[in-house]
Scaffold this active site. Structure first.
Site, PDB file in Angstrom:
ATOM      1  N   GLY A   8       0.857  -1.200   0.000  1.00 55.81           N
ATOM      2  CA  GLY A   8       0.000   0.000   0.000  1.00 55.81           C
ATOM      3  C   GLY A   8       0.882   1.236   0.000  1.00 55.81           C
ATOM      4  O   GLY A   8       0.474   2.310   0.443  1.00 55.81           O
ATOM      5  N   GLY A  11       0.009   4.944  -1.423  1.00 62.36           N
ATOM      6  CA  GLY A  11      -1.046   5.783  -0.860  1.00 62.36           C
ATOM      7  C   GLY A  11      -0.521   6.945  -0.036  1.00 62.36           C
ATOM      8  O   GLY A  11       0.673   7.255  -0.030  1.00 62.36           O
ATOM      9  N   GLN A  12      -1.459   7.577   0.686  1.00 64.64           N
ATOM     10  CA  GLN A  12      -1.129   8.806   1.423  1.00 64.64           C
ATOM     11  C   GLN A  12      -0.034   8.558   2.457  1.00 64.64           C
ATOM     12  O   GLN A  12       0.945   9.300   2.523  1.00 64.64           O
ATOM     13  CB  GLN A  12      -2.393   9.352   2.120  1.00 64.64           C
ATOM     14  CG  GLN A  12      -2.176  10.719   2.752  1.00 64.64           C
ATOM     15  CD  GLN A  12      -3.289  11.128   3.716  1.00 64.64           C
ATOM     16  OE1 GLN A  12      -4.106  10.317   4.134  1.00 64.64           O
ATOM     17  NE2 GLN A  12      -3.308  12.396   4.073  1.00 64.64           N
ATOM     18  N   ASP A  34       2.410  -2.120  -4.171  1.00 67.05           N
ATOM     19  CA  ASP A  34       1.052  -1.570  -4.269  1.00 67.05           C
ATOM     20  C   ASP A  34       0.370  -2.246  -5.452  1.00 67.05           C
ATOM     21  O   ASP A  34       1.039  -2.799  -6.344  1.00 67.05           O
ATOM     22  CB  ASP A  34       1.107  -0.052  -4.499  1.00 67.05           C
ATOM     23  CG  ASP A  34      -0.193   0.656  -4.088  1.00 67.05           C
ATOM     24  OD1 ASP A  34      -0.188   1.348  -3.053  1.00 67.05           O
ATOM     25  OD2 ASP A  34      -1.208   0.517  -4.820  1.00 67.05           O
ATOM     26  N   ILE A  35      -0.951  -2.188  -5.486  1.00 61.98           N
ATOM     27  CA  ILE A  35      -1.681  -2.760  -6.619  1.00 61.98           C
ATOM     28  C   ILE A  35      -1.523  -1.897  -7.872  1.00 61.98           C
ATOM     29  O   ILE A  35      -1.758  -2.360  -8.992  1.00 61.98           O
ATOM     30  CB  ILE A  35      -3.170  -2.964  -6.249  1.00 61.98           C
ATOM     31  CG1 ILE A  35      -3.820  -3.977  -7.185  1.00 61.98           C
ATOM     32  CG2 ILE A  35      -3.915  -1.646  -6.218  1.00 61.98           C
ATOM     33  CD1 ILE A  35      -5.165  -4.497  -6.678  1.00 61.98           C
ATOM     34  N   ASP A  52      -0.959  -7.511  -5.410  1.00 59.43           N
ATOM     35  CA  ASP A  52      -2.337  -7.451  -4.919  1.00 59.43           C
ATOM     36  C   ASP A  52      -2.373  -8.215  -3.601  1.00 59.43           C
ATOM     37  O   ASP A  52      -2.171  -9.440  -3.585  1.00 59.43           O
ATOM     38  CB  ASP A  52      -3.277  -8.094  -5.955  1.00 59.43           C
ATOM     39  CG  ASP A  52      -4.728  -8.074  -5.499  1.00 59.43           C
ATOM     40  OD1 ASP A  52      -4.996  -7.651  -4.348  1.00 59.43           O
ATOM     41  OD2 ASP A  52      -5.592  -8.501  -6.293  1.00 59.43           O
ATOM     42  N   ILE A  53      -2.639  -7.535  -2.529  1.00 57.98           N
ATOM     43  CA  ILE A  53      -2.613  -8.193  -1.212  1.00 57.98           C
ATOM     44  C   ILE A  53      -3.640  -9.321  -1.143  1.00 57.98           C
ATOM     45  O   ILE A  53      -3.512 -10.239  -0.333  1.00 57.98           O
ATOM     46  CB  ILE A  53      -2.823  -7.163  -0.065  1.00 57.98           C
ATOM     47  CG1 ILE A  53      -2.616  -7.787   1.314  1.00 57.98           C
ATOM     48  CG2 ILE A  53      -4.202  -6.537  -0.118  1.00 57.98           C
ATOM     49  CD1 ILE A  53      -1.254  -8.310   1.593  1.00 57.98           C
ATOM     50  N   TYR A 142     -15.908   0.161   7.805  1.00 61.22           N
ATOM     51  CA  TYR A 142     -14.477   0.426   8.004  1.00 61.22           C
ATOM     52  C   TYR A 142     -14.109   0.233   9.483  1.00 61.22           C
ATOM     53  O   TYR A 142     -13.137  -0.469   9.814  1.00 61.22           O
ATOM     54  CB  TYR A 142     -14.188   1.851   7.539  1.00 61.22           C
ATOM     55  CG  TYR A 142     -12.781   2.337   7.752  1.00 61.22           C
ATOM     56  CD1 TYR A 142     -11.714   1.816   7.036  1.00 61.22           C
ATOM     57  CD2 TYR A 142     -12.510   3.370   8.662  1.00 61.22           C
ATOM     58  CE1 TYR A 142     -10.423   2.296   7.222  1.00 61.22           C
ATOM     59  CE2 TYR A 142     -11.236   3.856   8.838  1.00 61.22           C
ATOM     60  CZ  TYR A 142     -10.191   3.311   8.125  1.00 61.22           C
ATOM     61  OH  TYR A 142      -8.914   3.798   8.314  1.00 61.22           O
ATOM     62  N   LYS A 146     -11.653  -2.515  11.261  1.00 62.58           N
ATOM     63  CA  LYS A 146     -10.475  -2.144  12.058  1.00 62.58           C
ATOM     64  C   LYS A 146     -10.568  -2.738  13.466  1.00 62.58           C
ATOM     65  O   LYS A 146      -9.575  -3.201  14.028  1.00 62.58           O
ATOM     66  CB  LYS A 146     -10.334  -0.615  12.125  1.00 62.58           C
ATOM     67  CG  LYS A 146      -9.915   0.038  10.812  1.00 62.58           C
ATOM     68  CD  LYS A 146      -8.527  -0.397  10.379  1.00 62.58           C
ATOM     69  CE  LYS A 146      -8.079   0.287   9.096  1.00 62.58           C
ATOM     70  NZ  LYS A 146      -6.796  -0.222   8.601  1.00 62.58           N
TER      71      LYS A 146
HETATM   72  P1  NAD Z   1      -4.634   5.244   0.778  1.00 62.67           P
HETATM   73  O1  NAD Z   1      -5.975   4.908   0.256  1.00 62.67           O
HETATM   74  O2  NAD Z   1      -4.068   6.582   0.488  1.00 62.67           O
HETATM   75  O3  NAD Z   1      -3.566   4.160   0.327  1.00 62.67           O
HETATM   76  C1  NAD Z   1      -3.864   2.791   0.275  1.00 62.67           C
HETATM   77  C2  NAD Z   1      -2.990   2.188  -0.791  1.00 62.67           C
HETATM   78  O4  NAD Z   1      -3.303   0.787  -0.847  1.00 62.67           O
HETATM   79  C3  NAD Z   1      -3.264   2.753  -2.190  1.00 62.67           C
HETATM   80  O5  NAD Z   1      -2.071   3.182  -2.797  1.00 62.67           O
HETATM   81  C4  NAD Z   1      -3.889   1.591  -2.947  1.00 62.67           C
HETATM   82  O6  NAD Z   1      -3.547   1.555  -4.321  1.00 62.67           O
HETATM   83  C5  NAD Z   1      -3.295   0.399  -2.214  1.00 62.67           C
HETATM   84  N1  NAD Z   1      -4.121  -0.785  -2.384  1.00 62.67           N
HETATM   85  C6  NAD Z   1      -5.458  -0.877  -2.475  1.00 62.67           C
HETATM   86  N2  NAD Z   1      -5.842  -2.138  -2.697  1.00 62.67           N
HETATM   87  C7  NAD Z   1      -4.710  -2.885  -2.740  1.00 62.67           C
HETATM   88  C8  NAD Z   1      -4.450  -4.253  -2.937  1.00 62.67           C
HETATM   89  N3  NAD Z   1      -5.448  -5.123  -3.178  1.00 62.67           N
HETATM   90  N4  NAD Z   1      -3.179  -4.670  -2.905  1.00 62.67           N
HETATM   91  C9  NAD Z   1      -2.159  -3.807  -2.712  1.00 62.67           C
HETATM   92  N5  NAD Z   1      -2.349  -2.485  -2.543  1.00 62.67           N
HETATM   93  C10 NAD Z   1      -3.613  -2.024  -2.542  1.00 62.67           C
HETATM   94  O7  NAD Z   1      -4.712   5.002   2.370  1.00 62.67           O
HETATM   95  P2  NAD Z   1      -3.809   5.660   3.497  1.00 62.67           P
HETATM   96  O8  NAD Z   1      -4.484   6.907   3.947  1.00 62.67           O
HETATM   97  O9  NAD Z   1      -2.393   5.698   3.099  1.00 62.67           O
HETATM   98  O10 NAD Z   1      -4.039   4.601   4.664  1.00 62.67           O
HETATM   99  C11 NAD Z   1      -3.174   3.509   4.858  1.00 62.67           C
HETATM  100  C12 NAD Z   1      -3.667   2.724   6.046  1.00 62.67           C
HETATM  101  O11 NAD Z   1      -3.766   3.572   7.195  1.00 62.67           O
HETATM  102  C13 NAD Z   1      -5.063   2.113   5.875  1.00 62.67           C
HETATM  103  O12 NAD Z   1      -5.104   0.874   6.523  1.00 62.67           O
HETATM  104  C14 NAD Z   1      -5.959   3.081   6.594  1.00 62.67           C
HETATM  105  O13 NAD Z   1      -7.116   2.454   7.071  1.00 62.67           O
HETATM  106  C15 NAD Z   1      -5.078   3.535   7.725  1.00 62.67           C
HETATM  107  N6  NAD Z   1      -5.473   4.835   8.255  1.00 62.67           N
HETATM  108  C16 NAD Z   1      -5.337   5.962   7.501  1.00 62.67           C
HETATM  109  C17 NAD Z   1      -5.743   7.189   8.027  1.00 62.67           C
HETATM  110  C18 NAD Z   1      -5.620   8.455   7.228  1.00 62.67           C
HETATM  111  O14 NAD Z   1      -6.116   9.502   7.674  1.00 62.67           O
HETATM  112  N7  NAD Z   1      -4.962   8.454   6.079  1.00 62.67           N
HETATM  113  C19 NAD Z   1      -6.262   7.248   9.315  1.00 62.67           C
HETATM  114  C20 NAD Z   1      -6.418   6.064  10.031  1.00 62.67           C
HETATM  115  C21 NAD Z   1      -5.984   4.857   9.505  1.00 62.67           C
HETATM  116  N1  SER Z   2      -8.836   9.188   8.033  1.00 61.84           N
HETATM  117  C1  SER Z   2      -9.543   7.954   8.060  1.00 61.84           C
HETATM  118  C2  SER Z   2     -10.870   8.065   7.412  1.00 61.84           C
HETATM  119  O1  SER Z   2     -11.434   9.128   7.439  1.00 61.84           O
HETATM  120  C3  SER Z   2      -9.723   7.517   9.490  1.00 61.84           C
HETATM  121  O2  SER Z   2      -9.310   6.225   9.588  1.00 61.84           O
HETATM  122  O3  SER Z   2     -11.354   7.086   6.913  1.00 61.84           O
END
Ligand code: NAD
Ligand code: SER
Length: 311
Positions: A8, A11-12, A34-35, A52-53, A142, A146
């Site tokens: 992943g 992502g962000q 990442d996918i 792909d996870i 969601y 979690k």
């Molecule tokens: P994001 O959506 O920005 O990134 C997720 C990444 O996972 C993407 O690049 C996507 O392409 C990749 N992905 C999706 N499906 C996939 C698959 N089948 N195989 C491989 N890769 C795959 O999410 P994020 O904000 O970076 O969050 C990452 C983690 O942190 C998540 O588990 C999210 O629940 C958790 N989280 C994020 C926040 C937040 O505010 N950003 C807050 C709480 C928890």
């Molecule tokens: N930032 C995340 C969301 O809004 C919290 O896990 O989904």
């Protein structure tokens, strides 16, 4: 040297985590996965694998063949996207976790980071200074995924000694990589719209307080937890992390200190109900005492960084 994979990584969080870990551990040690077919430009100068996870066999073969010992599993559907596709959200958010937990149970993987979220809390949770141990009745798919993930992490730790570590991240705010479909995303978008047009329409009401955190703090927390001695960690579900709590009205006021003409209007949508079910603020005293957590970015400092770095 043992390898680390970030699944992943596109992502962000993954983009910035990859950048930071490569700076400290060396590029070749940190594999981004990442996918997506290609790595984001910011991390394309190091190892990247399309993965792909949900393809359990391929993930297992890759991790075993490449002797990967540390896994950061970030692939998931976030809250707003998950509500639109609950079946798939449950599958993605749970199946991938089992693949990695099982690799650790079998002794291939030595350490796992898997992020949880403030979404594990629900409408019956005490909303202010939410404690580590409290009522948890999440009302989103969601949040349910979690919370279940947290239970499984703790179970694998207790039953099989799996070294899995987790944080209940607040909403994360960053400028290097865009957010991926969460309820807290407004607090990133607001900065882009403030710079581009001076106007922003918020999908939450003006007085919706949520816990948030600047990405630099979140990455530092993640690495601090992963580096902490195992015998100091009392929590093997997921640690509360407080961050900064503010409402859309308060972040708008903070932006107005630098951009006095900035205007905000409010048009709450389905994400309002999600936000209403989450805490206003979080008590993170366990993180402070177990791994010396301290926050660096308050609202003013974060606003300054965001406006300085967004073109
Ligand atoms: P994001 O959506 O920005 O990134 C997720 C990444 O996972 C993407 O690049 C996507 O392409 C990749 N992905 C999706 N499906 C996939 C698959 N089948 N195989 C491989 N890769 C795959 O999410 P994020 O904000 O970076 O969050 C990452 C983690 O942190 C998540 O588990 C999210 O629940 C958790 N989280 C994020 C926040 C937040 O505010 N950003 C807050 C709480 C928890
Ligand atoms: N930032 C995340 C969301 O809004 C919290 O896990 O989904």
């Amino acid at each position: 040297m043992a390898k680390t994979i970030i699944i992943g990584a596109g992502g962000q969080i993954g983009t910035e985590l990859t950048l930071t870990l490569r700076n400290t551990h060396g590029k070749e040690q940190i594999i981004a996965a990442d996918i997506k077919t290609h790595a984001p430009p910011l991390i394309e100068d190091g190892p990247y694998v399309q993965m792909d996870i949900l393809d359990r066999d391929s993930v297992r073969n890759y991790i075993i063949d490449h002797r990967v010992e540390t896994v950061y599993l970030l692939a998931a559907l976030l809250s707003a996207t998950a509500e639109k596709n609950p079946d798939f959200a449950w599958k993605l958010n749970m199946d991938g976790l089992f693949t990695i937990l099982d690799l650790a149970k079998e002794g291939y993987v030595k350490k796992i980071f898997w992020p949880s979220s403030i979404a594990v809390f629900g409408p019956t949770t005490p909303a202010d200074q939410t404690p580590q141990h409290t009522i948890m009745e999440p009302s989103t798919v969601y949040g349910i995924s979690k919370q279940a993930g947290e239970r499984w992490c703790e179970y694998y730790y207790n039953k099989f000694g799996v070294d899995v570590r987790s944080i209940r991240y607040p909403g994360l705010i960053s400028y290097k990589s865009p957010p991926g479909g969460g309820t807290t995303d407004y607090a990133v978008d607001i900065f882009y719209k403030a710079k581009a047009s001076g106007k922003f329409t918020c999908f939450l009401s003006k007085d919706t307080a949520l816990p948030m955190m600047f990405m630099d703090d979140a990455i530092r927390a993640t690495i601090q937890l992963m580096d902490a001695p195992a015998d100091r960690l009392r929590i093997r579900s997921a640690y509360n992390l407080g961050g900064i709590s503010f409402t859309p009205e308060e972040i708008a006021a903070s932006i107005r200190k630098q951009l006095p003409e900035f205007e905000i209007t409010y048009e709450p949508d389905f994400r309002q109900a999600i936000a209403d079910s989450w805490p206003n603020s979080i008590n993170d005293s366990y993180a402070v005492s177990d791994w010396d957590w301290n926050l660096e970015f308050d609202l003013a400092r974060m606003t300054h960084e965001m406006l300085k770095n967004i073109p």
